[in-house]
Design a protein around this motif. Structure first.
Motif, short mmCIF file in Angstrom:
data_model
loop_
_atom_site.label_atom_id
_atom_site.label_comp_id
_atom_site.label_asym_id
_atom_site.label_seq_id
_atom_site.Cartn_x
_atom_site.Cartn_y
_atom_site.Cartn_z
N ILE A 8 0.88 -1.17 0.00
CA ILE A 8 0.00 0.00 0.00
C ILE A 8 0.91 1.21 0.00
O ILE A 8 1.58 1.51 0.98
CB ILE A 8 -0.95 -0.01 1.21
CG1 ILE A 8 -1.83 -1.25 1.13
CG2 ILE A 8 -1.77 1.28 1.23
CD1 ILE A 8 -2.73 -1.47 2.30
N GLU A 9 0.97 1.89 -1.13
CA GLU A 9 1.88 3.01 -1.39
C GLU A 9 1.08 4.28 -1.60
O GLU A 9 -0.14 4.26 -1.63
CB GLU A 9 2.70 2.71 -2.65
CG GLU A 9 4.14 2.38 -2.40
CD GLU A 9 5.06 3.60 -2.27
OE1 GLU A 9 4.57 4.73 -2.16
OE2 GLU A 9 6.27 3.39 -2.27
N GLY A 10 1.78 5.35 -1.77
CA GLY A 10 1.18 6.64 -2.04
C GLY A 10 2.11 7.73 -1.57
O GLY A 10 3.04 7.48 -0.81
N LEU A 11 1.84 8.92 -2.03
CA LEU A 11 2.66 10.05 -1.60
C LEU A 11 2.45 10.32 -0.12
O LEU A 11 1.45 9.91 0.48
CB LEU A 11 2.29 11.30 -2.40
CG LEU A 11 2.56 11.27 -3.89
CD1 LEU A 11 2.11 12.57 -4.55
CD2 LEU A 11 4.04 11.01 -4.17
N ARG A 127 8.53 19.03 -3.99
CA ARG A 127 8.78 17.71 -4.58
C ARG A 127 7.49 16.88 -4.57
O ARG A 127 7.15 16.24 -5.56
CB ARG A 127 9.88 16.99 -3.80
CG ARG A 127 10.23 15.65 -4.37
CD ARG A 127 11.43 15.01 -3.68
NE ARG A 127 12.64 15.75 -4.02
CZ ARG A 127 13.42 16.37 -3.14
NH1 ARG A 127 13.16 16.33 -1.87
NH2 ARG A 127 14.50 17.01 -3.54
N LEU A 128 6.75 16.90 -3.46
CA LEU A 128 5.50 16.14 -3.37
C LEU A 128 4.47 16.64 -4.38
O LEU A 128 3.78 15.84 -5.02
CB LEU A 128 4.93 16.21 -1.96
CG LEU A 128 5.71 15.44 -0.90
CD1 LEU A 128 5.19 15.79 0.49
CD2 LEU A 128 5.62 13.96 -1.16
N VAL A 129 4.37 17.95 -4.53
CA VAL A 129 3.42 18.51 -5.50
C VAL A 129 3.82 18.09 -6.92
O VAL A 129 2.96 17.71 -7.71
CB VAL A 129 3.35 20.05 -5.37
CG1 VAL A 129 2.59 20.67 -6.53
CG2 VAL A 129 2.69 20.43 -4.04
N GLN A 133 1.56 15.79 -9.48
CA GLN A 133 1.17 16.22 -10.82
C GLN A 133 1.60 15.24 -11.91
O GLN A 133 0.96 15.15 -12.96
CB GLN A 133 1.74 17.61 -11.10
CG GLN A 133 1.10 18.67 -10.23
CD GLN A 133 1.83 20.01 -10.31
OE1 GLN A 133 3.00 20.09 -10.67
NE2 GLN A 133 1.12 21.07 -9.95
N THR A 134 2.68 14.50 -11.66
CA THR A 134 3.22 13.60 -12.68
C THR A 134 2.94 12.12 -12.40
O THR A 134 3.35 11.26 -13.17
CB THR A 134 4.75 13.77 -12.80
OG1 THR A 134 5.35 13.40 -11.55
CG2 THR A 134 5.12 15.20 -13.17
N ASN A 135 2.27 11.84 -11.28
CA ASN A 135 2.08 10.46 -10.81
C ASN A 135 3.42 9.77 -10.63
O ASN A 135 3.54 8.57 -10.78
CB ASN A 135 1.19 9.65 -11.75
CG ASN A 135 -0.24 10.07 -11.66
OD1 ASN A 135 -0.73 10.40 -10.59
ND2 ASN A 135 -0.93 10.07 -12.79
N GLY A 136 4.42 10.55 -10.30
CA GLY A 136 5.76 10.01 -10.09
C GLY A 136 5.92 9.47 -8.69
O GLY A 136 5.16 9.78 -7.78
N ASP A 137 6.89 8.63 -8.52
CA ASP A 137 7.31 8.10 -7.24
C ASP A 137 6.35 7.11 -6.61
O ASP A 137 6.39 6.87 -5.42
CB ASP A 137 7.59 9.25 -6.26
CG ASP A 137 8.57 8.83 -5.19
OD1 ASP A 137 9.58 8.21 -5.55
OD2 ASP A 137 8.32 9.09 -4.01
N VAL A 138 5.46 6.53 -7.39
CA VAL A 138 4.57 5.47 -6.91
C VAL A 138 4.55 4.37 -7.97
O VAL A 138 4.80 4.64 -9.15
CB VAL A 138 3.13 5.97 -6.62
CG1 VAL A 138 3.12 6.91 -5.43
CG2 VAL A 138 2.50 6.61 -7.83
N PRO A 139 4.24 3.13 -7.59
CA PRO A 139 4.21 2.05 -8.58
C PRO A 139 3.22 2.33 -9.70
O PRO A 139 2.04 2.61 -9.46
CB PRO A 139 3.76 0.84 -7.76
CG PRO A 139 4.12 1.18 -6.35
CD PRO A 139 3.96 2.66 -6.24
#
Length: 168
Positions: A8-11, A127-129, A133-139
């Motif tokens: 279970i991931e997410g920002l 960085r979080l924003v 916006q890019t759906n980056g850093d999550v599977p």
């Protein structure tokens, strides 16, 4: 039925800790990855590094592997964010990505105490924003879960999807 493992991931600010707490409250085996598996390190090599920053928040891959191999529980939920999830994502039967709209994300980050991990430091917030916006850093292959709903509904949805996966 064999043991199942779910990520279970997410920002930061999407509710991973709250989901883990609710899963545990309901009697599920859930691991607070940010508390039990995390350290500051290089996401590629795993070598520990000094300092603060979301980009160095990684999980101990050997600990993840050991927990995945443990067959004492029907299912284990690994809850938290990790910049090196690509090193162990293949070990999971499924991944869920908690998602909230930007206004909710900002409100949740604003509500965090200043000493909390990442809450309010301008460079981390930026960085979080950007990641939001890019759906980056999550599977990329994770099933998206609307985490703006009440936590009980969020967990209900995760469990429903797990049951569907287990059923085939």
């Amino acid at each position: 039925m064999g043991r199942r493992n779910y990520l279970i991931e997410g920002l930061s600010g999407t509710g991973k800790t709250s989901v883990c707490d609710e899963l545990q409250r309901r009697g599920h085996h859930a691991i607070h990855g940010d508390r039990e598996l995390a350290y500051r390190g290089d996401p590629e090599t795993g070598v520990p590094v000094a300092g603060f920053g979301h980009e160095h928040h990684i999980w101990d891959v050997d600990k993840v592997k050991a927990l995945v191999a443990d067959r004492d529980h029907a299912a284990t939920f690994f809850c938290g964010g990790s910049r090196n999830f690509s090193k162990f994502i293949d070990l999971f039967d499924g991944a869920f990505v908690l998602h909230v709209d930007l206004a909710t994300l900002n409100r949740r980050l604003d509500e965090r105490p200043a000493e909390d991990w990442g809450g309010g430091q301008p460079t981390e917030r930026d960085r979080l924003v950007q990641w939001h916006q890019t759906n980056g850093d999550v599977p990329a292959n994770g099933a998206v879960i609307d985490a703006t709903a009440p936590i009980t509904q969020v967990v209900d949805e995760i469990l429903r999807r797990c049951e569907r996966r287990a059923a085939g």
